[in-house]
Design an enzyme around this catalytic site. Structure first.
Site, PDB file in Angstrom:
ATOM      1  N   TYR A 122      47.231  23.159  16.326  1.00 28.08           N
ATOM      2  CA  TYR A 122      48.467  23.867  16.701  1.00 28.08           C
ATOM      3  C   TYR A 122      48.334  25.362  16.436  1.00 28.08           C
ATOM      4  O   TYR A 122      48.583  26.191  17.324  1.00 28.08           O
ATOM      5  CB  TYR A 122      49.638  23.280  15.920  1.00 28.08           C
ATOM      6  CG  TYR A 122      50.959  23.988  16.126  1.00 28.08           C
ATOM      7  CD1 TYR A 122      51.744  23.730  17.238  1.00 28.08           C
ATOM      8  CD2 TYR A 122      51.427  24.902  15.181  1.00 28.08           C
ATOM      9  CE1 TYR A 122      52.965  24.382  17.426  1.00 28.08           C
ATOM     10  CE2 TYR A 122      52.638  25.552  15.358  1.00 28.08           C
ATOM     11  CZ  TYR A 122      53.404  25.282  16.477  1.00 28.08           C
ATOM     12  OH  TYR A 122      54.604  25.941  16.652  1.00 28.08           O
TER      13      TYR A 122
ATOM     14  N   SER B  33      53.736  31.186  16.740  1.00 28.14           N
ATOM     15  CA  SER B  33      54.069  30.669  15.396  1.00 28.14           C
ATOM     16  C   SER B  33      53.457  31.530  14.303  1.00 28.14           C
ATOM     17  O   SER B  33      52.346  32.058  14.434  1.00 28.14           O
ATOM     18  CB  SER B  33      53.537  29.240  15.262  1.00 28.14           C
ATOM     19  OG  SER B  33      53.526  28.843  13.913  1.00 28.14           O
TER      20      SER B  33
HETATM   21  N1  LIG Z   1      61.065  24.842  15.621  1.00 27.33           N
HETATM   22  C1  LIG Z   1      60.379  25.704  14.894  1.00 27.33           C
HETATM   23  O1  LIG Z   1      60.616  25.825  13.679  1.00 27.33           O
HETATM   24  C2  LIG Z   1      59.299  26.530  15.488  1.00 27.33           C
HETATM   25  C3  LIG Z   1      58.563  27.380  14.658  1.00 27.33           C
HETATM   26  C4  LIG Z   1      57.568  28.187  15.200  1.00 27.33           C
HETATM   27  C5  LIG Z   1      57.320  28.137  16.559  1.00 27.33           C
HETATM   28  N2  LIG Z   1      58.038  27.279  17.353  1.00 27.33           N
HETATM   29  C6  LIG Z   1      57.731  27.232  18.752  1.00 27.33           C
HETATM   30  O2  LIG Z   1      58.947  27.281  19.491  1.00 27.33           O
HETATM   31  C7  LIG Z   1      58.826  26.527  20.679  1.00 27.33           C
HETATM   32  C8  LIG Z   1      59.936  25.502  20.794  1.00 27.33           C
HETATM   33  O3  LIG Z   1      60.080  24.765  19.596  1.00 27.33           O
HETATM   34  P1  LIG Z   1      61.287  23.715  19.449  1.00 27.33           P
HETATM   35  O4  LIG Z   1      61.481  23.471  18.007  1.00 27.33           O
HETATM   36  O5  LIG Z   1      62.419  24.138  20.287  1.00 27.33           O
HETATM   37  O6  LIG Z   1      60.585  22.418  20.069  1.00 27.33           O
HETATM   38  P2  LIG Z   1      61.180  21.141  20.802  1.00 27.33           P
HETATM   39  O7  LIG Z   1      62.650  20.996  20.575  1.00 27.33           O
HETATM   40  O8  LIG Z   1      60.278  20.013  20.434  1.00 27.33           O
HETATM   41  O9  LIG Z   1      60.995  21.495  22.338  1.00 27.33           O
HETATM   42  C9  LIG Z   1      59.753  21.447  22.952  1.00 27.33           C
HETATM   43  C10 LIG Z   1      59.990  21.585  24.446  1.00 27.33           C
HETATM   44  O10 LIG Z   1      58.724  21.448  25.101  1.00 27.33           O
HETATM   45  C11 LIG Z   1      58.827  20.440  26.090  1.00 27.33           C
HETATM   46  N3  LIG Z   1      57.570  19.720  26.226  1.00 27.33           N
HETATM   47  C12 LIG Z   1      56.857  19.119  25.241  1.00 27.33           C
HETATM   48  N4  LIG Z   1      55.771  18.529  25.745  1.00 27.33           N
HETATM   49  C13 LIG Z   1      55.792  18.774  27.089  1.00 27.33           C
HETATM   50  C14 LIG Z   1      54.948  18.438  28.165  1.00 27.33           C
HETATM   51  N5  LIG Z   1      53.815  17.751  27.987  1.00 27.33           N
HETATM   52  N6  LIG Z   1      55.282  18.840  29.419  1.00 27.33           N
HETATM   53  C15 LIG Z   1      56.421  19.542  29.619  1.00 27.33           C
HETATM   54  N7  LIG Z   1      57.249  19.917  28.638  1.00 27.33           N
HETATM   55  C16 LIG Z   1      56.947  19.527  27.389  1.00 27.33           C
HETATM   56  C17 LIG Z   1      59.944  19.522  25.593  1.00 27.33           C
HETATM   57  O11 LIG Z   1      60.543  18.882  26.691  1.00 27.33           O
HETATM   58  P3  LIG Z   1      60.354  17.319  27.051  1.00 27.33           P
HETATM   59  O12 LIG Z   1      60.251  16.571  25.759  1.00 27.33           O
HETATM   60  O13 LIG Z   1      61.592  17.027  27.841  1.00 27.33           O
HETATM   61  O14 LIG Z   1      59.117  17.271  27.868  1.00 27.33           O
HETATM   62  C18 LIG Z   1      60.905  20.509  24.982  1.00 27.33           C
HETATM   63  O15 LIG Z   1      61.755  21.052  25.974  1.00 27.33           O
HETATM   64  C19 LIG Z   1      57.410  25.951  20.661  1.00 27.33           C
HETATM   65  O16 LIG Z   1      56.535  26.793  21.357  1.00 27.33           O
HETATM   66  C20 LIG Z   1      57.061  25.952  19.185  1.00 27.33           C
HETATM   67  O17 LIG Z   1      55.675  25.977  18.967  1.00 27.33           O
HETATM   68  C21 LIG Z   1      59.003  26.480  16.849  1.00 27.33           C
END
Ligand SMILES: NC(=O)c1ccc[n+]([C@@H]2O[C@H](COP(=O)([O-])OP(=O)(O)OC[C@H]3O[C@@H](n4cnc5c(N)ncnc54)[C@H](OP(=O)(O)O)[C@@H]3O)[C@@H](O)[C@H]2O)c1
Length: 238
Positions: A149, A136
């Site tokens: 985070y 991030s």
């Molecule tokens: N969205 C953004 O703007 C953004 C910005 C910067 C960085 N990122 C990074 O990008 C990545 C994905 O973001 P996203 O927006 O796609 O997030 P998301 O839709 O919330 O997806 C998170 C994923 O992680 C899994 N997960 C969460 N807790 C878990 C656990 N305890 N055990 C196993 N799996 C788990 C969730 O699956 P389940 O709920 O099915 O377990 C889901 O598949 C992350 O690393 C985030 O930090 C995102």
């Protein structure tokens, strides 16, 4: 078919960026192992990808990690690991509970570390292994409420560099994609506050933007890019 013949493990493949990467890897010819707790979603996504296995479970539990290694064994090895699963927090430091601290660090840092530790022996069996860590912009551009985070992502970026040193000699590369707000679920609440004028590319990044870069980092064309922290941010940190 830039990932033809490769076996890839994507953590957090049940939604957002991880789902997008898993689907794109499948479309590029990879066999995909994806994880997540939501079994219904995971099963459906794996079915739609085709050459894919969904491993359900909480990534912080040893049982899930053992099941992942078993899936890798069943596929006969591993070429690509994407450490994507993460949890977010929006709490000022003086209000953070032990549970919130453990939930975020336990997934974003500890689980990513332990999954990598468990599968890296497969990644280095032959040259060409790839680790892609999803990080991030908060590592260098902080905001209030994201102390745990942002620090957990800083840890992941630090690991990226150490793993490049430890396993580069085996032909493996480890790189991090440092993302700003992307059109994906984790940042849903923050998206309405984005000032497009502050983004040189004048748009929010998409899951497809991230998947494009992940394919490049997972593929053979990125072999000399190692230990890098890549700002995929439309110029926001330029
Ligand atoms: N969205 C953004 O703007 C953004 C910005 C910067 C960085 N990122 C990074 O990008 C990545 C994905 O973001 P996203 O927006 O796609 O997030 P998301 O839709 O919330 O997806 C998170 C994923 O992680 C899994 N997960 C969460 N807790 C878990 C656990 N305890 N055990 C196993 N799996 C788990 C969730 O699956 P389940 O709920 O099915 O377990 C889901 O598949 C992350 O690393 C985030 O930090 C995102």
């Amino acid at each position: 078919m830039r990932l033809s013949g490769k076996i890839a493990l994507v953590t957090g493949g049940t939604s957002g960026i991880g789902e997008g990467i898993a689907r794109r890897f499948g479309a590029e010819g990879a066999t995909v192992v994806l994880t997540g707790r939501r079994a219904d979603l995971g099963d459906q996504i794996a079915k739609e990808i085709g050459a894919a296995t969904f491993v359900p479970g909480d990534l912080t539990s040893p049982e899930t990690r053992h099941a992942l290694v078993a899936a890798v064994e069943a596929h006969g090895g591993l070429d690509v690991l994407v450490n994507n699963a993460a949890a977010f927090g929006d709490t000022l430091t003086d209000q953070v509970t032990d549970d919130e601290f453990d939930r975020i660090v336990g997934l974003n840092f500890r689980a990513a570390y332990l999954v990598t530790r468990d599968v890296v022996p497969y990644l280095i069996r032959k040259p060409g292994g790839r680790i892609v860590n999803i990080s991030s912009i908060g590592v260098t551009r902080a905001w209030p409420g994201a102390s745990v985070y942002n620090a957990s992502k800083a840890a992941l970026e630090s690991l990226t560099q150490t793993w490049a040193h430890e396993y580069g000699p085996y032909g493996l590369t480890a790189n991090a994609l440092t993302l700003p707000i992307v059109d994906a679920p984790m940042s849903l609440a923050a998206r309405e506050h984005v000032d497009l004028e502050a983004i040189p590319s004048r748009r929010i990044g998409t899951v497809a933007d991230v998947a494009d870069m992940a394919v490049f980092l997972a593929g053979d064309e990125s072999g000399y890019l190692n230990g890098a922290r890549i700002p995929l941010d439309g110029g926001q940190t330029a």
